[in-house]
Design an enzyme around this catalytic site. Structure first.
Site, PDB file in Angstrom:
ATOM      1  N   ASP A  20       0.819  -1.213   0.000  1.00  0.00           N
ATOM      2  CA  ASP A  20       0.000   0.000   0.000  1.00  0.00           C
ATOM      3  C   ASP A  20       0.853   1.262   0.000  1.00  0.00           C
ATOM      4  O   ASP A  20       0.704   2.142   0.866  1.00  0.00           O
ATOM      5  CB  ASP A  20      -0.941   0.007   1.208  1.00  0.00           C
ATOM      6  CG  ASP A  20      -1.803  -1.243   1.281  1.00  0.00           C
ATOM      7  OD1 ASP A  20      -2.100  -1.816   0.223  1.00  0.00           O
ATOM      8  OD2 ASP A  20      -2.175  -1.648   2.397  1.00  0.00           O
ATOM      9  N   GLU A 183     -11.371   0.421  -4.266  1.00  0.00           N
ATOM     10  CA  GLU A 183     -10.825   0.872  -2.992  1.00  0.00           C
ATOM     11  C   GLU A 183      -9.586   1.717  -3.243  1.00  0.00           C
ATOM     12  O   GLU A 183      -9.236   2.016  -4.384  1.00  0.00           O
ATOM     13  CB  GLU A 183     -10.483  -0.333  -2.104  1.00  0.00           C
ATOM     14  CG  GLU A 183      -9.506  -1.295  -2.729  1.00  0.00           C
ATOM     15  CD  GLU A 183      -9.361  -2.597  -1.951  1.00  0.00           C
ATOM     16  OE1 GLU A 183     -10.085  -2.782  -0.953  1.00  0.00           O
ATOM     17  OE2 GLU A 183      -8.520  -3.418  -2.340  1.00  0.00           O
TER      18      GLU A 183
END
Length: 500
Positions: A20, A183
């Site tokens: 991430d 997302e």
């Protein structure tokens, strides 16, 4: 011996469990941060001047007031985040899924290598993967993936940064192209338009990066006609699961993207063991849309080898603990080394560092007692336990535990002995290594074998597939952990990691 040059399309700029990625630039300095899940301190942060060579400068969330332990479960904790610089300060927004009441967590600082502020929580924003962006008037927009009044989607709201409350009710924005799990939103103001970047398809083989644009932050959004702008799904590329990207304008006026991906190995369906790593690509803008150039960057990877004799007054930032705190587990000794103890908080009681290579060897030198393991989580781990003059090799795979072999070591090796040129006195050398798989059949071919040994004697050789995400599930990667064991004091004198 010089290290070979590699392509950033096939080799990570930050290897090992660093998922991430989120990036920002100030002048000629780039800063990169990552999710870290149950490991504390959380959110490792790096610095670079060239986008390819990164130095770890700390952990953003280094106090429990910033990162509440919550339920402490594996693959809980700190999820996807955004790092930005605005009006002279750095801001970091993230989700602690282990603490249900926090919503989103925002901390800030003037120096990303220094102390970050106490958090501002946004409890109304329930969900994951928050982003911060500001318009020309200074209005702050929080965009995240989650639910409002029971409705799931990608949400946005105008945020009061001082109070963590919304100035008006949040609203839905672009929901992606129709793939599963839209997302990881990132919102940018570029060339007079607003761009919303998403991850879609799930963080597995179907992962992809998509983008849309609008005249206002709230939309309506027009999807890029060439979506997805980045994906490796259904290709033979050695790097897979590409997604969760973040864009950055470079110091020379160009653009780049960081993104996560994995390096799977072994027979089908292939197995990735290091977790999701951080990769880099160039970006061009064509007709107002980003075009990703994966082959733009070539670089010489930094050496990942390190040795720690723990003579510094405090632990370096590489050392973290799952669901606990390093200070509860390890105390530096005046003469060097660490005293290890069980923290008594229900955690695994481990001091951990990330595995960063597909082939590697690591050794931990103990006296008295101790344990050394390689793990994905509490239920998927291989290790050595030194106690009562014996070293045992053990494994846990799901609900199955096995003792695999043992060797009597007494008080350790003879005085005056050496290991690879290091004097070890009466200490015991526990060694783990990831080596080429010795498969008897094609279907037994995994990413590697894990060899467990003590003082040069092999006690076990185990299939590495069982310490992969495809078997263990979750969002983390392999970690090396040391901890206390037995009734005698556990003293760790030295730790060494070498890529293979």
């Amino acid at each position: 011996m010089s290290r070979p040059t590699v392509s950033a399309a096939e080799y990570p700029i930050v290897p090992g469990f660093h998922p991430d990625p989120t990036v920002c630039r100030v002048g000629e300095d780039y800063y990169l941060a990552h999710s870290s899940f149950e490991y504390f301190p959380g959110a490792p942060v790096f610095h670079s001047r060239d986008l390819v060579s990164w130095t770890r400068i700390g952990n953003i969330l280094d106090r429990r007031g910033q990162f509440l332990r919550g339920d402490g479960r594996p693959s809980g904790g700190i999820y996807g985040s955004t790092l930005r610089h605005h009006d002279g300060r750095f801001y970091f927004v993230t989700t602690n899924v282990g603490d249900a009441g926090s919503g989103q967590t925002i901390v800030s600082t003037e120096d990303p290598a220094g102390v970050w502020s106490d958090p501002v929580f946004v409890p109304e924003a329930v969900g994951i993967d928050p982003d911060l962006a500001w318009d020309e008037d200074g209005t702050c927009y929080l965009t995240w993936t989650g639910a409002v009044n029971g409705e799931n989607g990608v949400w946005q709201g105008r945020l009061d940064m001082k109070t963590g409350t919304f100035e008006a009710p949040p609203y839905l924005v672009w929901q992606g192209t129709g793939l599963a799990h839209p997302e990881a939103p990132h919102l940018y103001r570029i060339g007079g338009r607003w761009y919303l970047l998403l991850a879609e398809g799930g963080t597995e083989r179907g992962h992809a990066v998509t983008i849309a644009r609008a005249d206002r932050p709230e939309g309506p959004y027009e999807a890029c006609p060439h979506n997805p702008v980045l994906t490796h799904r259904s290709t033979p590329h050695p790097v897979q699961n590409t997604g969760h990207a973040d864009l950055v304008e470079t110091a020379d006026g160009g653009w780049a993207a960081v993104y996560l991906a994995v390096r799977p190995g072994g027979f089908t369906p292939s197995f990735h063991v290091l977790g999701r790593e951080t990769f880099l690509a160039g970006v061009d803008w064509v007709d107002g849309w980003p075009v990703v150039d994966e082959n733009r960057y070539e670089f010489t990877p930094d050496d990942t080898a390190f040795e720690d004799d723990f003579t510094a007054p405090s632990l370096g930032p590489r050392w973290v603990s799952p669901s606990s705190e390093p200070a509860k587990i390890a105390s530096p000794r005046p003469e060097g080394g660490l005293d290890l103890r069980e923290p008594g908080d229900g955690s695994p009681g481990l001091l951990c560092t990330r595995v960063t290579d597909l082939r590697w060897e690591a050794e931990a030198v103990f006296s008295g007692s101790g344990r050394f393991e390689v793990r994905i989580d509490d239920r998927h781990r291989y290790g050595l336990v030194f106690a009562d003059g014996t070293v045992r090799a053990e494994a846990r795979i799901g609900g199955v535990r096995a003792d695999l072999g043992a060797a009597a070591v007494g008080s350790g090796t003879a005085e005056g002995s050496t290991v690879d040129g290091h004097a070890i006195g009466g200490d015991v050398v526990l060694r783990l290594a990831a080596v080429e798989c010795e498969a008897e059949t094609m279907t037994a071919y995994g990413p590697d074998d894990i060899v467990l040994s003590v003082n040069g004697t092999e006690l076990a050789r185990l299939d590495g597939r069982y310490l992969s995400t495809e078997v263990a599930a979750g969002f983390t990667g392999r970690m090396l952990g040391v901890g206390a064991a037995g009734s005698e004091p556990s003293v760790l004198h030295r730790f060494r990691y070498t890529p293979g």
